[in-house]
Design a protein around this motif. Structure first.
Motif, PDB file in Angstrom:
ATOM      1  N   LYS A  91     -13.125   4.877  -8.155  1.00  0.00           N
ATOM      2  CA  LYS A  91     -12.856   3.521  -8.651  1.00  0.00           C
ATOM      3  C   LYS A  91     -14.177   2.823  -8.908  1.00  0.00           C
ATOM      4  CE  LYS A  91     -12.344   1.460  -4.005  1.00  0.00           C
ATOM      5  NZ  LYS A  91     -11.410   0.948  -3.000  1.00  0.00           N
TER       6      LYS A  91
ATOM      7  N   ARG B  68     -20.555  -5.796  -4.022  1.00  0.00           N
ATOM      8  CA  ARG B  68     -20.050  -4.526  -3.474  1.00  0.00           C
ATOM      9  C   ARG B  68     -21.075  -3.404  -3.604  1.00  0.00           C
ATOM     10  NH1 ARG B  68     -13.699  -4.026  -5.154  1.00  0.00           N
ATOM     11  NH2 ARG B  68     -13.629  -2.646  -3.337  1.00  0.00           N
TER      12      ARG B  68
ATOM     13  N   ASP C   7      -6.128  -1.536 -10.196  1.00  0.00           N
ATOM     14  CA  ASP C   7      -6.613  -2.249  -9.018  1.00  0.00           C
ATOM     15  C   ASP C   7      -5.523  -3.270  -8.664  1.00  0.00           C
ATOM     16  OD1 ASP C   7      -7.983  -3.231  -6.891  1.00  0.00           O
ATOM     17  OD2 ASP C   7      -9.880  -3.516  -7.948  1.00  0.00           O
TER      18      ASP C   7
ATOM     19  N   PHE D 298       0.826  -1.210   0.000  1.00  0.00           N
ATOM     20  CA  PHE D 298       0.000   0.000   0.000  1.00  0.00           C
ATOM     21  C   PHE D 298       0.861   1.261   0.000  1.00  0.00           C
ATOM     22  CE2 PHE D 298      -3.235  -2.990   1.590  1.00  0.00           C
ATOM     23  CZ  PHE D 298      -4.256  -2.683   0.710  1.00  0.00           C
TER      24      PHE D 298
ATOM     25  N   SER E 275     -12.174  -5.141   1.056  1.00  0.00           N
ATOM     26  CA  SER E 275     -11.136  -4.125   1.220  1.00  0.00           C
ATOM     27  C   SER E 275     -11.669  -2.856   1.867  1.00  0.00           C
ATOM     28  CB  SER E 275     -10.483  -3.812  -0.124  1.00  0.00           C
ATOM     29  OG  SER E 275     -11.433  -3.292  -1.015  1.00  0.00           O
TER      30      SER E 275
ATOM     31  N   TYR F 185     -10.579  -4.594 -12.535  1.00  0.00           N
ATOM     32  CA  TYR F 185     -10.082  -5.936 -12.863  1.00  0.00           C
ATOM     33  C   TYR F 185     -10.647  -6.473 -14.176  1.00  0.00           C
ATOM     34  CZ  TYR F 185      -8.497  -6.658  -7.979  1.00  0.00           C
ATOM     35  OH  TYR F 185      -7.858  -6.589  -6.785  1.00  0.00           O
TER      36      TYR F 185
END
Ligand code: BGC
Length: 794
Positions: A145, A112, A222, A27, A343, A191
């Motif tokens: 994102k 998500r 990503d 990260f 995440s 992705y």
């Protein structure tokens, strides 16, 4: 700024440039001390800032999830939310927060969904734009994102989304366009593939993102989404995570051999330097951020959570009168979900459950009635003693053969090791604690993990197994690994030594060592039927029953889509049984996305709480007792059953997910199908009453006077939709074109002005954006199905 960028760039040779376009670690962006460029940590995001490590010793404020934020329909709240996020980022030395997540609610099954805002592109864009502006106003980067069409999780690494240009431009790209216009400094690509090309190499990065829209920030992949060395010639600028693997040495060879032009790398480095200057990473000057005290942060989270709660139905039972005796039931009353899985997880230092929040506010009794899961839960801190330190918690020892590389005192029995340097050098980790039974009976004790794991109880090995992952997705391996357990009968207060040794397996390509290890328990509990009957009994004798139902981390999480919209376990049965014995039953739904509510017409009130962040219970108590109104409106259509949902299936066929519905998702699809949902987009009730004056339209500007005619303060969300009869273009029956939220005292009036963006009148045609000349109808009201005001606009 551009001159400085060129000057720094000129100082870098190829190897130093290549070091910058891959991460330094999981990260962290790489630095270059010789030019004064700091290593810049980035962090998930979006509903809080976890920091570089997944570690309970460095907790984070947990904010309401994306659907909750969108349910406020109030982008002005984002100023404070953004300031809090920036404050958290600075505190954790984070330069960019990986959010907002702004993919669309194409199907309610999307795993998500909770993290994204809405099924509507305009509502999504308004919220996302405000988020980006607010975070960046304090010198911290935001990272919208996932660009683009990452709207579900099934086969997320490989799925090829086939979507037409019109749907892309009008729906899926639109929120990105708006955040780029607002000046986003970073964008994360997805992705998945779109129309045949994986997103980290997709031409959509060049056009429209870096071309027509003029995005001058960093396109970050990503995590592990970069698939090849050759992709460095395409639009992704920063390959995460690091250290470099596909773009390191192999890329240097391709550049030296002339296969890839160095100029392509220069463009990426310029963007990274520009980003560094913007966030204070190049000259070391961190920009000031407002400092939230702990109490202010809690107040804000609590306020936003209540502003987000949507009251779908109320026969007058709410708000509850002072001293009302309530039976607080349901599995989520004491074990709620504050945030969604994956995440987006942060570890809050403080949480308030519904039972805790209501205690002291109303006289109450409680039992769950239903067990949501057979799973072990992480052993709670209150019943663990670290044998090394004698403090509450456990000891984690990192072992390499017989050598002990390090010992940590931990206060969480759920370890998520991501990029932990000690783990990378170890062959095994040993967790030890002394567990104390706080109730007598049959305890289940065990572990969750992947790989070779052994459990010793009081020195005796009781489990020794090799556990294979149930899913290849790293999110599931980390956060929901398989479990094993044994049963031990313990007397009240009896203690038992627990030791788990878990082997560290080979690293995952690109990710390094990732390891999720939980020391888990299940307390003795009543048999299912007895527990169910006990809850119904409490409901029978209480003045009001409040049943808190919800989903689980296994069901709503990154890495998987849901397979059903039903509430898990016997929750539907519980609500029906409680409503049958208590006519004043209030149901609180703790989910990030729609669930079926077959009992909705049999109960007095239904309140959606979403995943409301750490202050759940306090905000819920405020709303139930009427200290504040529930301020939310549905950001997404709520179906009665999944069978009715026009766009549902998220399973690719031969690797392809066809968006064959084109521009018709969400309420647009429901209107086109002529099917009634349980509750329409935009719907939500408050505790007061309203009157609206005449609608006045002046070109693209609408005004309307709103009056609070009731006896309590309240919030109204005025929504404007456009429609077009006799159009030459395929259009939705109507579409959201603008909205405005007002909060008014009893008797107060205010004129609401809504300016409809020019884009609301446009469609994407063969030659780009077009406006069909002629007359549109503007409809104004309080949900997509309740639009009493109409006017014409030329
Ligand atoms: C998620 C991203 C996240 C990244 C880093 C990925 O699996 O899709 O949203 O920012 O991991 O944790």
């Amino acid at each position: 700024m551009e001159d400085r960028i060129e000057k720094f760039l000129a100082e870098l040779d190829l190897d130093r440039k290549l070091a910058l376009i891959s991460g330094a670690s999981l990260f962290r962006m790489a630095g270059d001390p010789a030019i004064g460029l700091a290593e810049m940590p980035v962090s998930d995001g979006p509903s809080g800032v976890r920091g570089e490590n997944w570690d309970e010793s460095d907790p984070s404020v947990s904010l309401p999830c994306g659907t909750a934020i969108a349910a406020t329909w109030d982008s002005t709240l984002l100023d404070d939310i953004g300031a809090l996020i920036a404050t958290e980022a600075r505190r954790k030395n984070v330069y960019a927060v990986l959010g907002p997540t702004m993919n669309l609610h194409r199907s309610p099954l999307g795993g998500r969904h909770f993290e994204c805002f809405s099924e509507d592109p305009l509502l999504t864009a308004e919220m996302a734009e405000a988020y980006v502006r607010a975070v960046q106003a304090h010198g911290v980067g935001a990272c919208p994102k996932h660009y683009v069409a990452n709207d579900s999780e099934t086969d997320r690494f490989t799925v090829d989304v086939h979507v037409d240009d019109r749907a892309l431009r009008e729906l899926y790209l639109y929120p990105f366009e708006r955040t780029v216009e607002a000046g986003a400094w970073m964008v994360m690509d997805a992705y998945n593939s779109v129309n045949g090309t994986t997103m980290t190499e997709n031409p959509l990065l060049d056009e429209p993102l870096k071309g027509t829209w003029g995005f001058d920030g960093v396109v970050v992949s990503d995590w592990t989404a970069v698939r090849s060395t050759e992709s460095a010639a395409d639009g992704t600028d920063l390959c995460m995570p690091g250290p470099p693997y596909l773009w390191g040495e192999p890329l240097a060879e391709k550049i030296r051999s002339g296969e890839i032009a160095e100029s392509a790398i220069d463009d990426k480095v310029r963007r990274i330097l520009r980003f560094a200057i913007r966030v204070g990473g190049l000259d070391g000057t961190a920009r000031p951020t407002p400092v939230f005290s702990d109490a202010q942060a809690r107040d804000l989270v609590r306020r936003v959570a209540s502003q987000a709660m949507v009251l779908l139905r109320n026969d007058g039972v709410l708000p509850l009168a002072p001293h009302t005796e309530v039976a607080v039931l349901g599995p989520s009353a004491r074990e709620p979900r504050f945030l969604g899985g994956g995440s987006a997880t942060v570890i809050p230092g403080h949480t308030v459950t519904p039972v805790e929040g209501l205690t002291g506010r109303l006289p109450l009794t409680h039992t769950a009635g239903v067990y949501l899961s057979e799973d072990l839960i992480p052993a709670p801190l209150a019943i663990m003693t670290d044998p090394e330190t004698g403090e509450p918690g456990l000891s984690a020892r990192y072992l390499a053969g017989d050598a002990v590389l390090g010992v940590q005192h931990r206060t969480s029995s759920r370890l998520v090791l991501l990029g932990e340097p000690l783990a990378a050098k170890s062959s095994a980790i040993e967790l030890r604690t002394r567990l104390r039974a706080d109730v007598a009976g049959d305890w289940q004790i065990g572990f969750g993990g992947v790989g070779h794991i052994r459990l010793d109880l009081d020195g005796e090995t009781v489990l020794d197994e090799n556990l294979a992952p149930e899913s290849a997705d790293p999110a599931a391996m980390l956060l929901d690994p398989p479990q094993r357990r044994v049963t031990r009968t313990l007397a009240l207060g009896e203690e038992i030594d627990v030791r788990v040794v878990t082997g560290i397996e080979a690293a995952m390509p690109g990710l390094g060592i990732i390891l999720g290890a939980t020391l888990g328990i299940r307390r003795p509990r009543r048999d299912d039927d007895e527990e169910f009957a006990a809850a119904v009994e409490l409901a029978r004798t209480a003045a009001v029953a409040v049943v808190v139902v919800g989903t689980t981390e296994q069901i709503e999480s990154e890495g998987v889509d849901r397979t059903s919209l039903r509430l898990p376990g016997r929750q539907d049965e519980l609500v029906a049984a409680v409503a049958a014995v208590n006519p004043r039953t209030v149901v609180v739904v703790n989910s990030g996305a729609p669930v079926e509510m077959p009992w909705r017409d049999e109960v007095s009130a239904v309140l959606l709480a979403w995943f409301p962040g750490q202050e759940f219970g306090a905000a819920l108590a405020d709303v139930l007792t009427g200290v504040v109104e529930p301020g939310g409106r549905l950001p997404t259509t709520w179906p009665a059953t999944s069978a009715d949902v026009p766009v549902l299936d998220t399973s690719p066929v031969d690797g392809v997910l066809e968006y064959s519905e084109s521009i018709h998702i969400g309420y647009r699809a429901w209107l086109r199908a002529g099917t009634e949902p349980a509750y329409p987009f935009g719907h939500g009730l408050g505790y007061t009453s309203w009157e609206t004056g005449d609608l006045v339209v002046n070109e693209r500007e609408l005004t309307l006077t709103v009056t609070n005619t009731g006896g309590r303060p309240g919030k109204q969300v005025v929504q404007a939709y456009l429609s077009r009869a006799d159009s030459a273009v395929d259009r939705p029956v109507r579409w959201l074109a603008g909205f405005g939220a007002v909060t008014l005292a009893p008797g107060e009036s205010r004129t609401v002005t809504i300016t409809l963006p020019a884009r609301a009148f446009q469609h994407w045609g063969p030659d780009g954006w077009e406006t069909e000349p002629g007359e549109f109808t503007v409809l104004v009201g309080t949900s997509v199905d309740d639009l009493p005001h109409a006017a014409r606009v030329h």
